[in-house]
Design a protein around this motif. Structure first.
Motif, PDB file in Angstrom:
ATOM      1  N   LEU A   1      33.978  23.675 -30.348  1.00 55.48           N
ATOM      2  CA  LEU A   1      35.278  24.270 -30.024  1.00 55.48           C
ATOM      3  C   LEU A   1      35.135  25.329 -28.940  1.00 55.48           C
ATOM      4  N   ILE A   2      34.025  26.075 -28.969  1.00 54.62           N
ATOM      5  CA  ILE A   2      33.811  27.113 -27.954  1.00 54.62           C
ATOM      6  C   ILE A   2      33.634  26.485 -26.578  1.00 54.62           C
ATOM      7  N   GLU A   3      32.966  25.345 -26.524  1.00 52.33           N
ATOM      8  CA  GLU A   3      32.830  24.658 -25.243  1.00 52.33           C
ATOM      9  C   GLU A   3      34.203  24.325 -24.663  1.00 52.33           C
ATOM     10  N   TYR A   4      35.123  23.927 -25.547  1.00 52.18           N
ATOM     11  CA  TYR A   4      36.468  23.631 -25.069  1.00 52.18           C
ATOM     12  C   TYR A   4      37.167  24.902 -24.591  1.00 52.18           C
ATOM     13  N   THR A   5      37.137  25.967 -25.400  1.00 51.70           N
ATOM     14  CA  THR A   5      37.849  27.182 -24.991  1.00 51.70           C
ATOM     15  C   THR A   5      37.235  27.791 -23.733  1.00 51.70           C
ATOM     16  N   ASN A   6      35.906  27.690 -23.579  1.00 54.85           N
ATOM     17  CA  ASN A   6      35.277  28.164 -22.340  1.00 54.85           C
ATOM     18  C   ASN A   6      35.833  27.431 -21.116  1.00 54.85           C
ATOM     19  N   SER A   7      36.128  26.146 -21.314  1.00 53.20           N
ATOM     20  CA  SER A   7      36.580  25.328 -20.185  1.00 53.20           C
ATOM     21  C   SER A   7      37.999  25.655 -19.754  1.00 53.20           C
ATOM     22  N   VAL A   8      38.773  26.332 -20.616  1.00 52.63           N
ATOM     23  CA  VAL A   8      40.172  26.610 -20.254  1.00 52.63           C
ATOM     24  C   VAL A   8      40.436  28.098 -20.049  1.00 52.63           C
ATOM     25  N   LEU A   9      39.410  28.945 -20.163  1.00 50.18           N
ATOM     26  CA  LEU A   9      39.601  30.386 -19.994  1.00 50.18           C
ATOM     27  C   LEU A   9      40.313  30.691 -18.677  1.00 50.18           C
ATOM     28  N   ASP A  10      41.323  31.562 -18.779  1.00 50.56           N
ATOM     29  CA  ASP A  10      42.024  32.055 -17.592  1.00 50.56           C
ATOM     30  C   ASP A  10      42.687  30.929 -16.798  1.00 50.56           C
ATOM     31  N   THR A  11      43.190  29.921 -17.519  1.00 51.76           N
ATOM     32  CA  THR A  11      43.960  28.845 -16.889  1.00 51.76           C
ATOM     33  C   THR A  11      45.295  28.720 -17.627  1.00 51.76           C
ATOM     34  N   THR A  12      46.150  27.841 -17.150  1.00 52.12           N
ATOM     35  CA  THR A  12      47.423  27.620 -17.843  1.00 52.12           C
ATOM     36  C   THR A  12      47.218  26.918 -19.183  1.00 52.12           C
ATOM     37  N   ASN A  13      46.030  26.367 -19.423  1.00 56.32           N
ATOM     38  CA  ASN A  13      45.716  25.718 -20.707  1.00 56.32           C
ATOM     39  C   ASN A  13      45.043  26.664 -21.685  1.00 56.32           C
ATOM     40  N   ALA A  14      44.992  27.941 -21.342  1.00 56.48           N
ATOM     41  CA  ALA A  14      44.307  28.925 -22.187  1.00 56.48           C
ATOM     42  C   ALA A  14      45.198  29.459 -23.297  1.00 56.48           C
ATOM     43  N   TYR A  15      46.356  28.814 -23.519  1.00 61.61           N
ATOM     44  CA  TYR A  15      47.267  29.189 -24.604  1.00 61.61           C
ATOM     45  C   TYR A  15      47.259  28.047 -25.606  1.00 61.61           C
ATOM     46  N   ILE A  16      46.625  28.261 -26.761  1.00 66.38           N
ATOM     47  CA  ILE A  16      46.339  27.190 -27.719  1.00 66.38           C
ATOM     48  C   ILE A  16      46.931  27.541 -29.080  1.00 66.38           C
ATOM     49  N   CYS A  17      47.654  26.586 -29.678  1.00 68.37           N
ATOM     50  CA  CYS A  17      48.097  26.716 -31.068  1.00 68.37           C
ATOM     51  C   CYS A  17      47.502  25.541 -31.836  1.00 68.37           C
ATOM     52  N   ASN A  18      46.580  25.824 -32.743  1.00 66.67           N
ATOM     53  CA  ASN A  18      45.839  24.790 -33.471  1.00 66.67           C
ATOM     54  C   ASN A  18      46.218  24.869 -34.945  1.00 66.67           C
ATOM     55  N   SER A  19      47.076  23.955 -35.401  1.00 70.33           N
ATOM     56  CA  SER A  19      47.587  24.031 -36.775  1.00 70.33           C
ATOM     57  C   SER A  19      46.968  22.946 -37.658  1.00 70.33           C
TER      58      SER A  19
ATOM     59  N   ASN B   1      54.757  27.900 -23.654  1.00 71.32           N
ATOM     60  CA  ASN B   1      53.626  27.749 -22.733  1.00 71.32           C
ATOM     61  C   ASN B   1      52.330  27.419 -23.463  1.00 71.32           C
ATOM     62  N   PHE B   2      52.401  27.221 -24.795  1.00 67.96           N
ATOM     63  CA  PHE B   2      51.215  26.913 -25.588  1.00 67.96           C
ATOM     64  C   PHE B   2      50.982  25.408 -25.670  1.00 67.96           C
ATOM     65  N   ASP B   3      49.719  25.009 -25.581  1.00 67.49           N
ATOM     66  CA  ASP B   3      49.328  23.640 -25.910  1.00 67.49           C
ATOM     67  C   ASP B   3      49.184  23.554 -27.426  1.00 67.49           C
ATOM     68  N   GLU B   4      49.848  22.563 -28.021  1.00 68.10           N
ATOM     69  CA  GLU B   4      49.819  22.435 -29.478  1.00 68.10           C
ATOM     70  C   GLU B   4      48.878  21.318 -29.918  1.00 68.10           C
ATOM     71  N   PHE B   5      48.086  21.620 -30.950  1.00 65.92           N
ATOM     72  CA  PHE B   5      47.187  20.651 -31.568  1.00 65.92           C
ATOM     73  C   PHE B   5      47.484  20.689 -33.067  1.00 65.92           C
ATOM     74  N   SER B   6      47.946  19.561 -33.626  1.00 66.42           N
ATOM     75  CA  SER B   6      48.430  19.575 -35.008  1.00 66.42           C
ATOM     76  C   SER B   6      47.986  18.327 -35.754  1.00 66.42           C
ATOM     77  N   MET B   7      48.421  18.195 -37.003  1.00 72.21           N
ATOM     78  CA  MET B   7      48.127  16.994 -37.787  1.00 72.21           C
ATOM     79  C   MET B   7      48.811  15.771 -37.192  1.00 72.21           C
ATOM     80  N   LEU B   8      49.877  15.963 -36.442  1.00 71.42           N
ATOM     81  CA  LEU B   8      50.568  14.854 -35.797  1.00 71.42           C
ATOM     82  C   LEU B   8      49.961  14.534 -34.440  1.00 71.42           C
ATOM     83  N   SER B   9      49.446  15.565 -33.772  1.00 77.85           N
ATOM     84  CA  SER B   9      48.898  15.389 -32.428  1.00 77.85           C
ATOM     85  C   SER B   9      47.707  16.321 -32.238  1.00 77.85           C
TER      86      SER B   9
END
Length: 529
Positions: A27-45, A216-224
């Motif tokens: 997971l850290i590899e993923y967050t490192n890849s989006v730091l300080d970008t428009t994808n750096a807003y994550i909601c993981n439910s 502006n958040f990218d959503e990651f959920s049980m549906l997606s």
């Protein structure tokens, strides 16, 4: 350094100290890849006990200036990444657990004030010369610090949606909280001081007022679940390794605890897997992590088709669900589909995105749902179970006339919403009708590949019932006759697929006659060669 600002690594160290720790630093590899970008807003439910807080603690320990984590992470997957040290303990981190604040606040109306004051107090300890006393809001404080020291913040909010769920009727608390989130994350100004925003919760972002605050958040959920699917929860490969290490029957672990299909990954609830590995007991660990209080009101809602759908899923079938109508809160539930979607997010149902169906994922959840239904004594369920038991008894007694009568009764009284027009609709009714068999049999295998074709249903007794219950091979026909169904079982050698089963095998042929609108059934004992 602080409880909320630049926390140390102690919370994550507790996870590493546990007897079972599964490396999720990918997971850290993923967050490192989006730091300080428009994808750096994550909601993981994800549901309760899926490891959301462990992931949040891991991110805080990795990024926080208040931690010295190199040794802690050195043997984990992230340590092999090229940018491992580039981001290690380099950032100001704010880590907030909204559940903790709610539990320790006398009045939910004061949550935002409580959070703001607690974080501001610690920020003033870290940056005493930057924040004058007149600064009373977090967005203003973070912006001032960024302007002064030149570094952005990582903000981690655990259980971000607890107010959306638990204080759904409290308009003031909700409005204050939504305004707080909007100020922290929405617009141009937050991009100046946010390096990464990572939110965890059970529900995705609410589709009305909160959505405007967090769209502006990218959503990651049980549906997606997207690319974050393997990082919250245990994957099948991880569970296989644990089963081997702890000498547990993997097939049995899979039957009890598998079933969540997330972006191609079979995902298991970590709490249940750890429980069975350490205790060696195959039972439901779900009741230790969630209460009936969350679902009993839901399954008792008086929406058309809801109770039939739940009975059908407990029986092993999948049910179509429109997840688009759910508003991601508990006060806007207005239909069967809303209830089923909410229960997917709670983890009581799995979801198949290709077929757009909901289903009971495993034996653990099946038992929890059955217990929840029985705890409120659905009159429909109690009577249905009685009729289903009668059907199973008649099948075992090889009483075809009574089997046909019971199937007809169950269709008319409990599954009337399923309109007969082909063998598939008959199959759906059969899945419901044999619910009582789930106590003695494994989940029925539908369309099992056999000698020269596919059997409609195959029921194999659980190990403890092998000596007293026969296997059942069921073939369905539409507008033909029961004899034809039994002959097909024999001619196409369907029993060949289960000849290793040492007990008796019954061949069950069932037909529905479109003209007479009656069911017929013929049952024969299979004579092994």
């Amino acid at each position: 350094m602080g409880r909320f600002v630049n926390p140390d690594n102690s919370a994550f160290q507790v996870a590493l100290n546990s007897r079972i720790y599964v490396d999720k630093t990918g997971l850290i590899e993923y967050t490192n890849s989006v730091l300080d970008t428009t994808n750096a807003y994550i909601c993981n439910s994800r549901p309760r006990r899926f490891g959301k807080s462990y992931a949040a603690n891991m991110l805080a320990a990795y990024y926080s200036k208040g931690a010295d984590s190199e040794q802690m992470f050195s043997g984990l997957q992230i340590s092999r990444a090229a940018d491992f040290k580039k981001h290690l303990n380099k950032y100001d981190v704010i880590h907030i657990d909204i559940q903790w604040f709610l539990a320790n606040c006398d009045d939910a109306d004061n949550i935002v004030k409580h959070v703001t004051e607690a974080v501001l107090d610690e920020l003033r300890e870290v940056y005493p010369d930057v924040l004058p006393l007149e600064v009373s809001g977090l967005p203003d404080a973070l912006s001032r610090i960024k302007d002064k020291v030149g570094q952005k913040f990582i903000v981690i909010i655990d259980e971000w949606d607890v107010l959306i769920r638990d204080e759904a009727a409290n308009k003031k608390a909700q409005e204050d909280y939504i305004n707080f989130l909007r100020g922290m994350f929405k617009g141009i100004e937050p991009t100046k001081y946010i390096q990464l925003a990572y939110l965890t919760g059970i529900l995705p972002i609410k589709k009305e007022k909160t959505q405007s605050a967090l769209n502006n958040f990218d959503e990651f959920s049980m549906l997606s679940p997207g690319s974050l699917a393997p990082y919250v929860g245990f994957t099948e490969n991880e569970v296989q390794k644990l089963a081997e290490e702890y000498h547990q029957d993997f097939d049995e672990v899979k039957r009890w605890y598998d079933g969540y299909l997330l972006n191609g990954h079979q995902v298991y609830n970590p709490r249940a897997v750890v429980g069975v590995m350490l205790r060696g007991e195959f039972k439901s660990y779900w009741s230790e992590t969630a209460s009936y209080d969350a679902i009993v009101p839901l399954i008792n809602m008086n929406y058309g088709g809801l109770k039939t759908a739940i009975i059908e899923m407990i029986s092993g079938a999948e049910v179509k669900v429109n997840t688009a109508t759910f508003k991601n809160d508990t006060v806007s539930i207005k239909s069967k589909d809303d209830v089923l979607t909410y229960m997917i997010h709670l983890g009581y149902f799995g979801y198949n995105p290709k077929l757009k169906t909901a289903f009971v994922p495993n034996e653990e959840i099946r038992q929890e749902l059955t217990a929840a239904v029985e705890s409120k004594q659905w009159n429909e369920m109690l009577e249905f179970q009685k009729n289903s038991e009668h059907l199973l008894d008649a099948t075992l007694d090889m009483d075809g006339v009574e089997v046909a009568a019971q199937i007809e009764k169950i269709h008319n009284e409990y599954a009337s919403s399923i309109q007969y027009n082909n063998e598939n609709s008959l199959s759906s009714v059969l899945a419901i009708a044999y619910l009582s068999a789930m106590q003695y049999y494994f989940k029925p295998v539908r369309e099992l590949p056999t000698g020269r074709g596919f059997a409609d249903f195959v029921f194999i007794p659980k190990i403890e019932y092998c000596s007293s219950y026969p296997a059942l091979i069921v073939e369905l026909k539409w507008n033909q006759n029961a004899q034809t169904a039994v002959m097909q079982i024999k001619d196409k050698k369907y029993p060949s697929s289960i000849l290793d089963y040492t007990g008796e095998i019954l061949l069950v042929g069932i037909n529905y006659d479109k003209t007479s609108k009656e069911h017929q059934c013929l049952i024969e004992k299979y004579e092994k060669e």
